[in-house]
Write a protein that holds these residues in place. Structure first.
Motif, PDB file in Angstrom:
ATOM      1  N   GLN A  17       0.882  -1.069   0.012  1.00 25.95           N
ATOM      2  CA  GLN A  17      -0.029   0.001  -0.157  1.00 25.95           C
ATOM      3  C   GLN A  17       1.015   1.350  -0.051  1.00 25.95           C
ATOM      4  O   GLN A  17       0.709   2.326  -0.743  1.00 25.95           O
ATOM      5  CB  GLN A  17      -1.021   0.078   1.131  1.00 25.95           C
ATOM      6  CG  GLN A  17      -1.962  -0.979   1.131  1.00 25.95           C
ATOM      7  CD  GLN A  17      -2.949  -0.904  -0.234  1.00 25.95           C
ATOM      8  OE1 GLN A  17      -3.085   0.199  -0.668  1.00 25.95           O
ATOM      9  NE2 GLN A  17      -3.254  -1.997  -0.625  1.00 25.95           N
ATOM     10  N   ASP A 121      -8.084   6.695  -5.481  1.00 26.94           N
ATOM     11  CA  ASP A 121      -7.172   5.870  -5.424  1.00 26.94           C
ATOM     12  C   ASP A 121      -6.169   5.963  -4.160  1.00 26.94           C
ATOM     13  O   ASP A 121      -6.013   5.072  -3.422  1.00 26.94           O
ATOM     14  CB  ASP A 121      -6.297   5.573  -6.633  1.00 26.94           C
ATOM     15  CG  ASP A 121      -7.121   4.903  -7.551  1.00 26.94           C
ATOM     16  OD1 ASP A 121      -8.198   4.249  -7.427  1.00 26.94           O
ATOM     17  OD2 ASP A 121      -6.507   4.854  -8.875  1.00 26.94           O
ATOM     18  N   SER A 124      -8.275   5.261  -0.912  1.00 24.81           N
ATOM     19  CA  SER A 124      -8.378   3.839  -0.906  1.00 24.81           C
ATOM     20  C   SER A 124      -7.131   3.315  -0.313  1.00 24.81           C
ATOM     21  O   SER A 124      -6.998   2.384   0.506  1.00 24.81           O
ATOM     22  CB  SER A 124      -8.805   3.198  -2.302  1.00 24.81           C
ATOM     23  OG  SER A 124      -8.757   1.793  -2.103  1.00 24.81           O
ATOM     24  N   ARG A 127      -6.590   4.270   3.498  1.00 25.96           N
ATOM     25  CA  ARG A 127      -7.510   3.554   4.356  1.00 25.96           C
ATOM     26  C   ARG A 127      -6.931   2.423   4.421  1.00 25.96           C
ATOM     27  O   ARG A 127      -7.190   1.673   5.607  1.00 25.96           O
ATOM     28  CB  ARG A 127      -8.972   3.426   3.821  1.00 25.96           C
ATOM     29  CG  ARG A 127      -9.267   4.910   3.773  1.00 25.96           C
ATOM     30  CD  ARG A 127     -10.128   5.341   4.899  1.00 25.96           C
ATOM     31  NE  ARG A 127     -10.568   6.622   5.093  1.00 25.96           N
ATOM     32  CZ  ARG A 127     -11.602   7.144   4.666  1.00 25.96           C
ATOM     33  NH1 ARG A 127     -12.470   6.719   3.973  1.00 25.96           N
ATOM     34  NH2 ARG A 127     -11.981   8.832   4.673  1.00 25.96           N
ATOM     35  N   SER A 128      -6.458   1.596   3.560  1.00 24.30           N
ATOM     36  CA  SER A 128      -6.203   0.051   3.400  1.00 24.30           C
ATOM     37  C   SER A 128      -4.814   0.008   4.506  1.00 24.30           C
ATOM     38  O   SER A 128      -4.662  -0.989   5.246  1.00 24.30           O
ATOM     39  CB  SER A 128      -5.679  -0.324   2.316  1.00 24.30           C
ATOM     40  OG  SER A 128      -6.736  -0.425   1.351  1.00 24.30           O
TER      41      SER A 128
END
Length: 151
Positions: A17, A121, A124, A127-128
């Motif tokens: 990530q 993106d 996302s 948050r991951s």
């Protein structure tokens, strides 16, 4: 299966990530770059980069699956398969006859980076990353509690 296997899985996700966020920030930084690389002697605008993730190959059966009699396996983390270029999305044409890279009609080819898509993106990926940090902290807490049992 080691007691640290869940930490290794989470760590691989954190690394993936983080790389994804780096690639997204590179896309945002190059949103106006009209001369990224030469192709056949002509300059081409920056192409949006994408990250492809896949499961790590080292697989193991979980204790819970074995106890329940299931034969499915759980993954051993995630890895970055490739960092590719988005060749599907066309470049944006912007009318600016004063730009040094304008064609004979006055249009400039701009990168195929969409700021809105990049921000979605980025949120996302962020948050991951946060979720994996929470999992890592919970795992660390459980391991600490397990060690305290022996006292």
């Amino acid at each position: 299966m080691s007691i640290f296997s869940s930490m290794n899985t989470t760590t691989s996700a954190l690394t993936a990530q983080r790389l994804r966020m780096d690639v997204i920030s590179s896309n945002i930084a190059n949103i106006d770059t009209t001369r990224a690389k030469q192709v056949n002697g002509e300059w081409e605008p920056y192409r949006r980069k994408t990250v492809t993730l896949s499961a790590n190959e080292g697989r193991f059966s979980s204790f819970l699956n074995k106890a329940m009699g299931k034969t499915s396996e759980v993954g051993n983390g995630v890895k970055v398969t490739k960092i590719g270029e988005d060749n599907e999305t066309p470049f944006k044409l912007v009318y600016d006859p004063s730009h040094p890279d304008a064609n004979e009609d006055g249009y400039v080819e701009m990168p195929n980076v969409d700021l809105l898509k990049e921000m979605v993106d980025l949120i996302s990926a962020s948050r991951s990353y946060e979720a994996n940090v929470t999992v890592l902290n919970a795992n660390k807490s459980m391991l600490t509690k397990a060690l305290e049992i022996g006292k």
